[in-house]
Enzyme design. Sequence first.
Site, PDB file in Angstrom:
ATOM      1  N   CYS A   1     138.163   5.433 137.731  1.00  0.00           N
ATOM      2  CA  CYS A   1     138.867   4.716 138.805  1.00  0.00           C
ATOM      3  C   CYS A   1     138.201   3.369 139.080  1.00  0.00           C
ATOM      4  CB  CYS A   1     138.870   5.541 140.092  1.00  0.00           C
ATOM      5  SG  CYS A   1     139.538   7.200 139.863  1.00  0.00           S
TER       6      CYS A   1
ATOM      7  N   THR B   1     168.243  -8.426 139.307  1.00  0.00           N
ATOM      8  CA  THR B   1     167.560  -9.563 139.900  1.00  0.00           C
ATOM      9  C   THR B   1     167.812  -9.585 141.397  1.00  0.00           C
ATOM     10  OG1 THR B   1     168.145 -11.868 140.292  1.00  0.00           O
ATOM     11  CG2 THR B   1     169.383 -10.757 138.623  1.00  0.00           C
TER      12      THR B   1
ATOM     13  N   THR C   1     140.382   5.869 128.199  1.00  0.00           N
ATOM     14  CA  THR C   1     138.924   6.021 128.286  1.00  0.00           C
ATOM     15  C   THR C   1     138.468   7.386 127.797  1.00  0.00           C
ATOM     16  OG1 THR C   1     139.098   6.856 130.542  1.00  0.00           O
ATOM     17  CG2 THR C   1     138.741   4.483 130.284  1.00  0.00           C
TER      18      THR C   1
ATOM     19  N   GLN D   1     169.853 -26.622 136.017  1.00  0.00           N
ATOM     20  CA  GLN D   1     171.115 -26.416 136.734  1.00  0.00           C
ATOM     21  C   GLN D   1     170.816 -26.349 138.230  1.00  0.00           C
ATOM     22  OE1 GLN D   1     173.910 -22.722 137.840  1.00  0.00           O
ATOM     23  NE2 GLN D   1     173.569 -22.853 135.646  1.00  0.00           N
TER      24      GLN D   1
ATOM     25  N   VAL E   1     164.996 -18.305 137.009  1.00  0.00           N
ATOM     26  CA  VAL E   1     165.120 -18.804 138.377  1.00  0.00           C
ATOM     27  C   VAL E   1     163.793 -18.573 139.097  1.00  0.00           C
ATOM     28  CG1 VAL E   1     166.537 -18.832 140.463  1.00  0.00           C
ATOM     29  CG2 VAL E   1     167.517 -18.003 138.316  1.00  0.00           C
TER      30      VAL E   1
HETATM   31  N1  LIG Z   1     130.744  10.850 126.950  1.00  0.00           N
HETATM   32  C1  LIG Z   1     130.861   9.556 127.237  1.00  0.00           C
HETATM   33  N2  LIG Z   1     130.145   8.643 126.560  1.00  0.00           N
HETATM   34  C2  LIG Z   1     130.256   7.354 126.846  1.00  0.00           C
HETATM   35  N3  LIG Z   1     131.061   6.836 127.789  1.00  0.00           N
HETATM   36  C3  LIG Z   1     131.804   7.676 128.509  1.00  0.00           C
HETATM   37  C4  LIG Z   1     131.745   9.087 128.278  1.00  0.00           C
HETATM   38  N4  LIG Z   1     132.616   9.672 129.149  1.00  0.00           N
HETATM   39  C5  LIG Z   1     133.156   8.693 129.884  1.00  0.00           C
HETATM   40  N5  LIG Z   1     132.679   7.481 129.506  1.00  0.00           N
HETATM   41  C6  LIG Z   1     133.036   6.188 130.112  1.00  0.00           C
HETATM   42  O1  LIG Z   1     133.229   6.386 131.502  1.00  0.00           O
HETATM   43  C7  LIG Z   1     134.265   5.616 132.027  1.00  0.00           C
HETATM   44  C8  LIG Z   1     135.320   6.507 132.679  1.00  0.00           C
HETATM   45  O2  LIG Z   1     135.957   7.240 131.676  1.00  0.00           O
HETATM   46  P1  LIG Z   1     136.558   8.694 131.897  1.00  0.00           P
HETATM   47  O3  LIG Z   1     137.345   9.008 130.689  1.00  0.00           O
HETATM   48  O4  LIG Z   1     135.517   9.629 132.334  1.00  0.00           O
HETATM   49  O5  LIG Z   1     137.566   8.387 133.079  1.00  0.00           O
HETATM   50  P2  LIG Z   1     138.342   9.362 134.053  1.00  0.00           P
HETATM   51  O6  LIG Z   1     138.155  10.765 133.677  1.00  0.00           O
HETATM   52  O7  LIG Z   1     139.702   8.866 134.178  1.00  0.00           O
HETATM   53  O8  LIG Z   1     137.541   9.024 135.357  1.00  0.00           O
HETATM   54  P3  LIG Z   1     137.727   9.523 136.850  1.00  0.00           P
HETATM   55  O9  LIG Z   1     136.565  10.415 137.072  1.00  0.00           O
HETATM   56  O10 LIG Z   1     137.652   8.283 137.627  1.00  0.00           O
HETATM   57  O11 LIG Z   1     139.025  10.211 136.953  1.00  0.00           O
HETATM   58  C9  LIG Z   1     134.803   4.813 130.855  1.00  0.00           C
HETATM   59  O12 LIG Z   1     134.218   3.557 130.853  1.00  0.00           O
HETATM   60  C10 LIG Z   1     134.324   5.591 129.634  1.00  0.00           C
HETATM   61  O13 LIG Z   1     134.116   4.742 128.552  1.00  0.00           O
HETATM   62  C1  LIG Z   2     138.401  14.248 142.101  1.00  0.00           C
HETATM   63  C2  LIG Z   2     139.648  13.497 142.308  1.00  0.00           C
HETATM   64  N1  LIG Z   2     140.745  14.115 142.793  1.00  0.00           N
HETATM   65  C3  LIG Z   2     141.781  13.283 142.906  1.00  0.00           C
HETATM   66  S1  LIG Z   2     141.426  11.709 142.449  1.00  0.00           S
HETATM   67  C4  LIG Z   2     139.841  12.123 142.061  1.00  0.00           C
HETATM   68  C5  LIG Z   2     138.878  11.105 141.602  1.00  0.00           C
HETATM   69  C6  LIG Z   2     138.608  11.106 140.162  1.00  0.00           C
HETATM   70  O1  LIG Z   2     139.714  11.014 139.365  1.00  0.00           O
END
Ligand SMILES: Nc1ncnc2c1ncn2[C@@H]1O[C@H](COP(=O)(O)OP(=O)(O)OP(=O)(O)O)[C@@H](O)[C@H]1O
Ligand SMILES: Cc1ncsc1CCO
Length: 510
Positions: A438, A144, A402, A45, A206
């Site tokens: 992160c 939209t 994770t 269209q 679109v």
């Molecule tokens: N006990 C463990 N054994 C194996 N792998 C782990 C373990 N703990 C964390 N990981 C790995 O570490 C990475 C980060 O996971 P985690 O759950 O610690 O993230 P998070 O707490 O969100 O991290 P952040 O510190 O960035 O906030 C992932 O790849 C996870 O698989």
């Molecule tokens: C320690 C911390 N505080 C805010 S963000 C961050 C990084 C890990 O999640």
Amino acid sequence: MSLTIDKNTIDYSLYLVTNSEIVPESLDFYDQVEKALQNGVTIVQLREKNLDTDHFIDRARKLHQITKKYNVPLLINDRIDVALAIDAEGVHVGQDDMAAEEAREKIGQDKILGVTVNNERDAMAAIKSTARIDYLGIGSAYSTTTKEMTKPILGPGGIKKILEVLHDGKPEMKSVIIGGLNKYNITRTLNECRYKDFCTNGAAVVSCIMASHDASLATKETLRSINLAYDNEEALHPYKHPNIVQEKPLTHFITNAVAKYFSANVCIAIGGSPIMSELSEEFSFFAKISKGSLCMNTGTMSNASIHMYKKAISEYNAHMVPIIYDPVACGATQPRREIAKMMIEHGRYSVIKGNMAEICSLAGANGVTMRGVDSDLNLNDLEIVDILSKLAVKTQAVIVMTGKKDIIVDGIIPTKKPRVCFISGGHELMGKITASGCALGGVIASYLAVCSYFHTFEAAIDAVALYKEAGYLAGQQSKGPGTFLANFTDELYELSRKPYRLLSTNIIRE
Ligand SMILES: Nc1ncnc2c1ncn2[C@@H]1O[C@H](COP(=O)(O)OP(=O)(O)OP(=O)(O)O)[C@@H](O)[C@H]1O
Ligand SMILES: Cc1ncsc1CCO
Ligand SMILES: [Mg+2]
């Protein structure tokens, strides 16, 4: 001359509405439509709101030459004089433009006539009309930016009600859904917008094609979303492990102050190219770069951040560039919960990644509380998969949770039961350094940047597995968290430059 068309066999499945004003500056309007035609658009269209008659006719004539090559009908929006001047295959009239009866009288019996309907009353009127209406454009499905939003947003609920009217009154009348549809939401929308087994004949789009920097790919992906809804078949190109080192994708990080340095190093180690930016004026430039992605991490937001977050997610969503959202500590306090809610309402994400407490909080699971950024909940796999699946389906994203064992659930490709994958291995030191989650977000973002949207689940699995494997290898050589940081970066670097192979990481797909 117009095409000879058989009204019974017109294919409405991928209906392109043009908009010359949103074609990227460096690209040509006609090329954009031609690429769409080459890749599966079934009906076009021409919609021009700001052209005078001569220019409109000129454009319509040129476009008609192209659509005829592909044997695809061309309809003209609103302007019957233009349609007649170039002998187009039909017209489309909106509720405010002209009555269907008048339009039919002017164009004669043979041309295609479509009308827009916004509610059940309009649908009833179209069914009862003495003019023969060929199809209904039902919308707006979602909000939209293409049309000034004066019309109500119907959502799947509103569309279903109109389909019920059509089903009961004139089931042979064709229909398409329009408004805010794109490759991300078409499959689910077409699936949801059914009355009993009765569904529409297509989706009109679109901007997801007209504004795309790669209209061929955008059309293919949109078509695939439509086919998935109608046939529920996996017309996938086979997934290949991406080569990040070779493709060097750009990942834009909006991330927390703690994670910036480590995330950038990890991203470089795996072959990606990070850019940390919180300058909202430049977001649209990054969003237009091909092979790009956004890693959106709200860990250390300030009062000034919210506006910037919104700007980023709307830019990346508008350009269909993948975003991973990491809602750090989103369950820790009420303000964080509110911002996380806003992020989910405002944006679409390819992946949402967090630890158990973050994901459970985001999913609104009962009784989830968090202390700071750490996660410690006592849930079994079944309970977790259930929570993750609900969040995946609700957000139409891949959810990555994770922890010691990572769990990934697919909410993008609709199957009766979302696909689930468990990844174990790694090393406990991964949880003893800050920002390892992160930085994983940035690795996943790099993978998303080089993979098709339909491979989001596979890409997330690959990224997480690479990370776990590097964690395991680094853990074997490290005395503690300090040396682990360095060894981990080295292992990511090495693994990314070797053929794909996992030694210690276990991937179990349900
Ligand atoms: N006990 C463990 N054994 C194996 N792998 C782990 C373990 N703990 C964390 N990981 C790995 O570490 C990475 C980060 O996971 P985690 O759950 O610690 O993230 P998070 O707490 O969100 O991290 P952040 O510190 O960035 O906030 C992932 O790849 C996870 O698989
Ligand atoms: C320690 C911390 N505080 C805010 S963000 C961050 C990084 C890990 O999640
Ligand atoms: Mg942690």
